[in-house]
Design an enzyme around this catalytic site. Structure first.
Site, short mmCIF file in Angstrom:
data_model
loop_
_atom_site.label_atom_id
_atom_site.label_comp_id
_atom_site.label_asym_id
_atom_site.label_seq_id
_atom_site.Cartn_x
_atom_site.Cartn_y
_atom_site.Cartn_z
N ASP A 1 0.84 -1.20 0.00
CA ASP A 1 0.00 0.00 0.00
C ASP A 1 0.87 1.24 0.00
O ASP A 1 2.02 1.22 0.45
CB ASP A 1 -0.97 0.00 1.19
CG ASP A 1 -0.26 0.06 2.54
OD1 ASP A 1 0.72 -0.70 2.72
OD2 ASP A 1 -0.69 0.84 3.40
N GLU B 1 0.02 -0.77 5.84
CA GLU B 1 1.11 -0.23 6.66
C GLU B 1 1.02 1.28 6.75
O GLU B 1 1.36 1.87 7.77
CB GLU B 1 2.46 -0.65 6.07
CG GLU B 1 3.64 -0.47 7.03
CD GLU B 1 4.27 0.92 6.99
OE1 GLU B 1 5.07 1.22 7.89
OE2 GLU B 1 3.98 1.69 6.06
#
Length: 381
Positions: A72, A136
């Protein structure tokens, strides 16, 4: 056997628009690639978050090396300010551009490529695990924690783990992270009595108490550092009344501080200190002050030893630089992995992460794969 090109894989991952918590096709791509290489792949999705667990070798083997990373990325910011397509992975002057180029699709590509080539060319006596999350950069509550929960339920375990976050400030190979400071955010609300600014005696100004409290906290020396950590820091990050009038004393004011703390403290000890200081100011000004504390991670350290020696030797061999063992910087998912097994971090130069025109030097992606490959070879030798 053809070798896996980490730069080509980085480009394919960058072209997946995986802004947290959108998966964007990145984990689907990796699952297909790793599956073809003989990894047993499982999606450990939770909530809106996509996560990938991949293992080559026997489950529960006492010699299991793990990699952790995320696909991400943060939002683009002002897209018009980008000079290159943010999801284009275009190359110019030896650099590849795109959101996630540095943080950290190149790191994931490098360790995935290293792992695939290693298990196919020299199948080890042991296992290799990859844990890759799509959460994250967000709240991180359903990412690596979900992967670790899945592993605990299924009896999966890593002997040691390397997180592939960017760790080098300026030069490839200069820094390994063996720990991280803890992070705590405290939000304060002071409730007073609104009034006319010309008649302050008829009001009870919450700003007076808030300013005093913020000054007390910001002026306090938390510590002078410890053996492996710099001094802890406290930053006042916002004070807000929502008041646009200059002749009105507001009824309420809010503020927040962020503390990055070393191993001289814990989230609990700092919370107690904040509550005590708040109570003193509340009594002094005869006002109600509420404080809400969120600890996003405790400080931790993997003491210098076999794991840091293994990684440092590989870095020096491939980069020609003896790396510093550091605990500087923000937080990472290593704060979760440390509860499972010894963990260190090593990755690329991170100067452009989260910036407009984020980019990575293509040669360094290949260099990073070489470091990870050497780590695997030496771990299983």
């Amino acid at each position: 056997m053809s070798l896996t090109d980490p730069a080509h894989l980085t480009a394919k991952l960058i072209r997946c628009p995986s802004v947290t918590p959108i998966e964007g096709g990145a984990l689907v791509l990796l699952e297909e690639l790793l599956g073809k290489a003989g990894f047993v792949c499982t999606r450990a999705d939770r909530g809106e978050v996509s996560n990938l667990f991949a293992r080559w070798g026997d489950k529960g083997h006492p010699r299991t090396f793990g990699f952790n990373g995320h696909t991400d990325v943060v939002p683009l910011g002002d897209e018009a300010a980008w000079t290159m397509p943010p999801f284009g992975a275009e190359e110019k002057d030896g650099f590849m551009y795109g959101r996630g180029a540095t943080d950290m699709k190149s790191g994931v590509a490098a360790f995935a490529a290293a792992a695939i080539d290693f298990v196919q060319s020299t199948p080890p006596e042991g296992a290799v695990i990859l844990t890759i999350t799509g959460d994250e950069e967000g709240e991180s509550v359903d990412g690596t924690t979900a992967l670790l929960d899945y592993m605990a339920t299924e009896g999966e375990a890593m002997t040691a783990c390397l997180v592939g976050e960017p760790t080098c400030p300026d030069q490839m190979g200069e820094m390994i992270k063996i720990g991280r400071r803890g992070s705590l955010t405290a939000r304060f609300t002071v409730v007073g009595i609104q009034g006319h600014s010309a008649y302050p005696h008829r009001a009870n100004n919450p700003l007076n108490a808030m300013v005093r409290l913020m000054d007390q906290l910001a002026s306090h020396e938390l510590d002078q550092g410890t053996d492996h950590f710099d001094a802890s820091t406290l930053a006042v990050v916002t004070i807000d009344t929502g008041n646009t009038a200059t002749n009105v004393i507001p009824a309420q004011v809010t503020s927040a501080v962020n503390i990055r703390f070393n191993d001289a403290h814990s989230g609990a000890s700092l919370t107690r200190w904040l509550q005590e200081e708040t109570a003193k100011i509340a009594t002094e000004f005869d006002l109600q002050i509420n404080v809400d504390v969120k600890v996003s991670g405790e400080s931790f350290i993997t003491p210098p030893g076999p794991l840091s020696d293994l990684v440092a030797a590989a870095v020096e061999a491939e980069c020609g630089v003896k790396p510093t063992l550091s605990t500087t910087g923000g937080t990472s998912d290593a704060r979760f992995v440390k509860n499972h097994c010894p963990v260190v971090e090593f990755g690329l130069v991170g100067r452009t992460m989260h910036q407009v025109d984020e980019r990575v030097e293509v040669a360094q992606i290949h260099q990073l794969k070489a470091v990870y490959s050497r780590i695997l070879t030496n771990f299983f030798s």
